[in-house]
Design a protein around this motif. Structure first.
Motif, PDB file in Angstrom:
ATOM      1  N   UNK A  75      15.077 -11.951  33.861  1.00 18.41           N
ATOM      2  CA  UNK A  75      15.701 -12.127  35.169  1.00 18.41           C
ATOM      3  C   UNK A  75      15.097 -13.288  35.962  1.00 18.41           C
ATOM      4  N   UNK A  76      14.038 -13.897  35.461  1.00 19.37           N
ATOM      5  CA  UNK A  76      13.432 -15.020  36.175  1.00 19.37           C
ATOM      6  C   UNK A  76      14.375 -16.216  36.178  1.00 19.37           C
ATOM      7  N   UNK A  77      14.807 -16.640  35.013  1.00 18.03           N
ATOM      8  CA  UNK A  77      15.732 -17.759  34.880  1.00 18.03           C
ATOM      9  C   UNK A  77      15.834 -18.094  33.398  1.00 18.03           C
ATOM     10  N   UNK A  78      16.939 -18.687  33.009  1.00 15.89           N
ATOM     11  CA  UNK A  78      17.103 -19.074  31.608  1.00 15.89           C
ATOM     12  C   UNK A  78      16.155 -20.195  31.200  1.00 15.89           C
ATOM     13  N   UNK A  79      15.646 -20.936  32.174  1.00 14.96           N
ATOM     14  CA  UNK A  79      14.768 -22.058  31.816  1.00 14.96           C
ATOM     15  C   UNK A  79      13.329 -21.630  31.521  1.00 14.96           C
ATOM     16  N   UNK A  80      12.981 -20.389  31.812  1.00 19.93           N
ATOM     17  CA  UNK A  80      11.643 -19.881  31.521  1.00 19.93           C
ATOM     18  C   UNK A  80      11.713 -18.974  30.307  1.00 19.93           C
ATOM     19  N   UNK A  81      11.028 -19.372  29.252  1.00 19.04           N
ATOM     20  CA  UNK A  81      11.041 -18.607  28.004  1.00 19.04           C
ATOM     21  C   UNK A  81       9.616 -18.283  27.571  1.00 19.04           C
ATOM     22  N   UNK A  82       9.457 -17.117  27.008  1.00 16.01           N
ATOM     23  CA  UNK A  82       8.163 -16.753  26.455  1.00 16.01           C
ATOM     24  C   UNK A  82       7.994 -17.399  25.088  1.00 16.01           C
ATOM     25  N   UNK A  83       6.765 -17.767  24.779  1.00 16.28           N
ATOM     26  CA  UNK A  83       6.460 -18.312  23.462  1.00 16.28           C
ATOM     27  C   UNK A  83       6.135 -17.205  22.483  1.00 16.28           C
ATOM     28  N   UNK A  84       5.862 -17.613  21.264  1.00 22.62           N
ATOM     29  CA  UNK A  84       5.568 -16.657  20.198  1.00 22.62           C
ATOM     30  C   UNK A  84       4.342 -15.795  20.527  1.00 22.62           C
ATOM     31  N   UNK A  85       3.279 -16.405  21.041  1.00 22.19           N
ATOM     32  CA  UNK A  85       2.060 -15.646  21.350  1.00 22.19           C
ATOM     33  C   UNK A  85       2.317 -14.560  22.386  1.00 22.19           C
ATOM     34  N   UNK A  86       3.033 -14.912  23.446  1.00 17.54           N
ATOM     35  CA  UNK A  86       3.334 -13.933  24.487  1.00 17.54           C
ATOM     36  C   UNK A  86       4.225 -12.819  23.936  1.00 17.54           C
ATOM     37  N   UNK A  87       5.207 -13.196  23.113  1.00 12.67           N
ATOM     38  CA  UNK A  87       6.101 -12.197  22.517  1.00 12.67           C
ATOM     39  C   UNK A  87       5.328 -11.247  21.604  1.00 12.67           C
ATOM     40  N   UNK A  88       4.381 -11.789  20.835  1.00 17.67           N
ATOM     41  CA  UNK A  88       3.571 -10.937  19.960  1.00 17.67           C
ATOM     42  C   UNK A  88       2.687  -9.988  20.769  1.00 17.67           C
ATOM     43  N   UNK A  89       2.159 -10.466  21.895  1.00 14.39           N
ATOM     44  CA  UNK A  89       1.341  -9.601  22.756  1.00 14.39           C
ATOM     45  C   UNK A  89       2.190  -8.467  23.323  1.00 14.39           C
ATOM     46  N   UNK A  90       3.401  -8.780  23.761  1.00  7.50           N
ATOM     47  CA  UNK A  90       4.304  -7.740  24.276  1.00  7.50           C
ATOM     48  C   UNK A  90       4.676  -6.755  23.168  1.00  7.50           C
ATOM     49  N   UNK A  91       4.956  -7.273  21.981  1.00  7.77           N
ATOM     50  CA  UNK A  91       5.294  -6.406  20.852  1.00  7.77           C
ATOM     51  C   UNK A  91       4.138  -5.477  20.510  1.00  7.77           C
ATOM     52  N   UNK A  92       2.920  -6.002  20.550  1.00  5.23           N
ATOM     53  CA  UNK A  92       1.744  -5.162  20.273  1.00  5.23           C
ATOM     54  C   UNK A  92       1.663  -4.005  21.266  1.00  5.23           C
ATOM     55  N   UNK A  93       1.931  -4.297  22.545  1.00  7.65           N
ATOM     56  CA  UNK A  93       1.917  -3.243  23.559  1.00  7.65           C
ATOM     57  C   UNK A  93       2.994  -2.201  23.331  1.00  7.65           C
ATOM     58  N   UNK A  94       4.181  -2.659  22.972  1.00 11.21           N
ATOM     59  CA  UNK A  94       5.283  -1.729  22.705  1.00 11.21           C
ATOM     60  C   UNK A  94       4.960  -0.875  21.476  1.00 11.21           C
ATOM     61  N   UNK A  95       4.437  -1.506  20.441  1.00 13.70           N
ATOM     62  CA  UNK A  95       4.116  -0.765  19.220  1.00 13.70           C
ATOM     63  C   UNK A  95       3.046   0.293  19.471  1.00 13.70           C
ATOM     64  N   UNK A  96       2.047  -0.031  20.282  1.00 13.63           N
ATOM     65  CA  UNK A  96       0.998   0.945  20.590  1.00 13.63           C
ATOM     66  C   UNK A  96       1.583   2.161  21.298  1.00 13.63           C
ATOM     67  N   UNK A  97       2.335   1.925  22.353  1.00 18.26           N
ATOM     68  CA  UNK A  97       2.812   3.045  23.167  1.00 18.26           C
ATOM     69  C   UNK A  97       3.981   3.807  22.544  1.00 18.26           C
ATOM     70  N   UNK A  98       4.618   3.242  21.523  1.00 21.96           N
ATOM     71  CA  UNK A  98       5.689   3.970  20.826  1.00 21.96           C
ATOM     72  C   UNK A  98       5.209   4.514  19.488  1.00 21.96           C
ATOM     73  N   UNK A  99       3.933   4.323  19.205  1.00 16.62           N
ATOM     74  CA  UNK A  99       3.374   4.742  17.920  1.00 16.62           C
ATOM     75  C   UNK A  99       4.217   4.165  16.774  1.00 16.62           C
TER      76      UNK A  99
END
Length: 175
Positions: free
Chosen positions: A144-168
């Motif tokens: 929702x920030x804007x289409x011009x702001x995108x997360x990179x691979x490192x940030x996406x992997x960090x978010x995925x790690x958090x999701x994987x932890x809390x969803x087992x």
């Protein structure tokens, strides 16, 4: 986005003994805030955290200057500092309750059921107990920030790690 842009700087802080969800959510937000060219820091006790290898990977890839100890963070607080609290809403478990008390502008992003002692003075209290994790909430929020702001691979992997932890590993709280 308006709160971030109007702040002098942004401090991102989770709970004591930061885990992958807490840290991943903070990294996801930090990635966007850096693109907004706003000074931003993750407040984390390096000796008391549970994210060792992810912390090291992020530090080796240009994020080391964005990690500050609670005592260092106190020196960064101004009247216009924005504090974004992730993965908790309870004052007693914050990485630094003192930093929270010093900040006038607070945003909370959390998925845990509301508890006694919750942060009451938040400008935005983004609370979704049906979300799997704070990292999931941040993943949804950044679009929702804007289409011009995108997360990179490192940030996406960090978010995925958090999701994987809390969803087992996508077993609990997933559809």
């Amino acid at each position: 986005m308006e709160l971030i842009q109007s702040a002098d700087n942004v401090l991102l802080m989770g709970h004591k003994f930061a885990d992958l969800d807490c840290f991943g959510a903070a990294i996801g937000l930090l990635g966007i805030i850096k693109q907004l060219e706003k000074p931003a820091y993750i407040v984390i006790d390096r000796k008391k955290q549970l994210v060792g290898s992810l912390y090291q990977k992020m530090a080796e890839n240009g994020y080391a200057e964005n990690f500050v100890e609670p005592n260092q963070a106190k020196e960064l607080v101004t009247k216009k500092t924005l504090l974004i609290v992730v993965d908790t809403h309870v004052q007693q478990v914050l990485e630094s309750a003192e930093i929270y008390q010093m900040c006038k502008h607070v945003v909370v992003i959390d998925h845990h059921r509301k508890m006694v002692g919750h942060i009451e003075n938040a400008v935005i209290f983004f609370h979704e107990p049906y979300a799997s994790s704070a990292s999931e909430m941040v993943s949804e929020l950044v679009q929702y920030f804007s289409d011009k702001y995108k997360l990179g691979r490192l940030e996406a992997e960090a978010l995925l790690a958090g999701i994987m932890l809390d969803t087992k590993n996508f077993v609990v709280k997933t559809g």
